[in-house]
Design an enzyme around this catalytic site. Structure first.
Site, PDB file in Angstrom:
ATOM      1  N   LEU A 107       0.767  -1.040   0.093  1.00  0.00           N
ATOM      2  CA  LEU A 107      -0.066   0.227  -0.046  1.00  0.00           C
ATOM      3  C   LEU A 107       0.725   1.322   0.193  1.00  0.00           C
ATOM      4  CD1 LEU A 107      -3.077   0.298  -0.393  1.00  0.00           C
ATOM      5  CD2 LEU A 107      -2.330  -2.098   0.560  1.00  0.00           C
ATOM      6  N   TYR A 108       1.962   1.377   0.911  1.00  0.00           N
ATOM      7  CA  TYR A 108       3.092   2.259   0.573  1.00  0.00           C
ATOM      8  C   TYR A 108       3.284   2.434  -0.976  1.00  0.00           C
ATOM      9  CZ  TYR A 108       6.840   5.587   1.855  1.00  0.00           C
ATOM     10  OH  TYR A 108       7.820   6.446   1.965  1.00  0.00           O
TER      11      TYR A 108
END
Length: 280
Positions: free
Chosen positions: A148-149
């Site tokens: 997700l980063y």
């Protein structure tokens, strides 16, 4: 040296703080945004009107628009917009909650997009300027446990890469910064972890939990030197499209791009096989 005015999000820590300290020390003006106003009391007392401050939550689009407009109204001109504020969310995708994912993407991707959009009418009206976006080597390379980063940073880089081409006719230049690990408070204050699931223990995704919690191995990057490089990029002509900071960042990005190019090159003939015949 001509005095510049900079708008920087997230000036209370990390690269934002280092940049602000260096810019104020040389006599530039900084419009800085923070979540807690009292976190900048020391620099405000020392530099007075050179430091303009405002609260800003990067997930609040109306507030982003209002703060950018207020900064321009008060300061008249801003030469450099720096999208710096953000944080890291790590863990396997399945370990993260819906709210965590939404907040991460709103902070690291949607917020910076809205910041740039809010600044564009002002930059065009004043005849140009610079936009500097803080990404990471994780905007080009990936590691398990960072999905997700990476999603936010890859999206940010795609946006900035494209908009740089859109803005060239207006003399607005865009630079993407890709630092590696630096000795800031990122791991201590700007990282959040998902709740680890038993199924992922011992898998590649679990390493991120060890990496974030293990403070015995300091990051190689000097944040003061990195901040100085970011500041210096505003004087470079033509503006650099990307700046890689740190030997670890260079290594990760070089390997990722080399591997990706090799994968693509191997498919050249197969890709062309899906075309219509030249005579069609």
């Amino acid at each position: 040296m001509t005095q510049r005015t900079w708008f920087i999000t997230g000036v209370n820590s990390g690269f934002g703080r280092h940049m602000t300290e260096q810019l104020l020390a040389r006599g530039d003006r900084v419009a800085g945004t923070v979540r807690k106003m009292d976190s900048m009391d020391d620099l405000k007392a020392k530099h007075g009107d050179l430091l303009w401050l405002s609260h800003l939550d990067m997930t609040d689009t109306p507030e982003i628009q209002a703060v950018v407009n207020k900064a321009y109204a008060d300061l008249r001109k801003i030469d450099v917009i720096v999208s710096n504020a953000g944080y890291g969310l790590f863990g396997a995708a399945e370990e993260l909650s819906d709210d965590q994912i939404t907040h991460q993407l709103n902070t690291n991707l949607v917020g910076p997009i809205m910041l740039v959009r809010a600044a564009l009418p002002h930059l065009r009206a004043q005849g140009g300027g610079r936009i500097i976006g803080l990404s990471t080597f994780g905007g080009q390379a990936t590691l398990p446990g960072g999905s997700l980063y990476h999603a936010g940073k890859w999206g940010l880089e795609g946006f900035l890469d494209s908009i740089g081409q859109e803005l060239a006719p207006f003399k607005i230049r865009v630079t993407i910064i890709e630092p590696g690990g630096a000795r800031t408070n990122f791991r201590g204050g700007s990282v959040r972890l998902g709740e680890q699931l038993e199924a992922y223990k011992g898998t590649p995704a679990s390493f991120v939990h060890v990496m974030i919690k293990d403070t015995s191995r300091p990051a190689p990057g000097d944040p003061e030197k990195m901040a100085a490089k970011i500041i210096a990029s505003a004087d470079q002509e033509p503006a650099p499209k990307r700046i890689v900071l740190g030997s670890d960042s260079f290594g990760f990005i070089h390997k990722a791009l080399s591997d990706r190019l090799a994968d693509v090159a191997a498919q050249k003939d197969e890709a062309a096989s899906t075309n219509f015949p030249p005579s069609a």
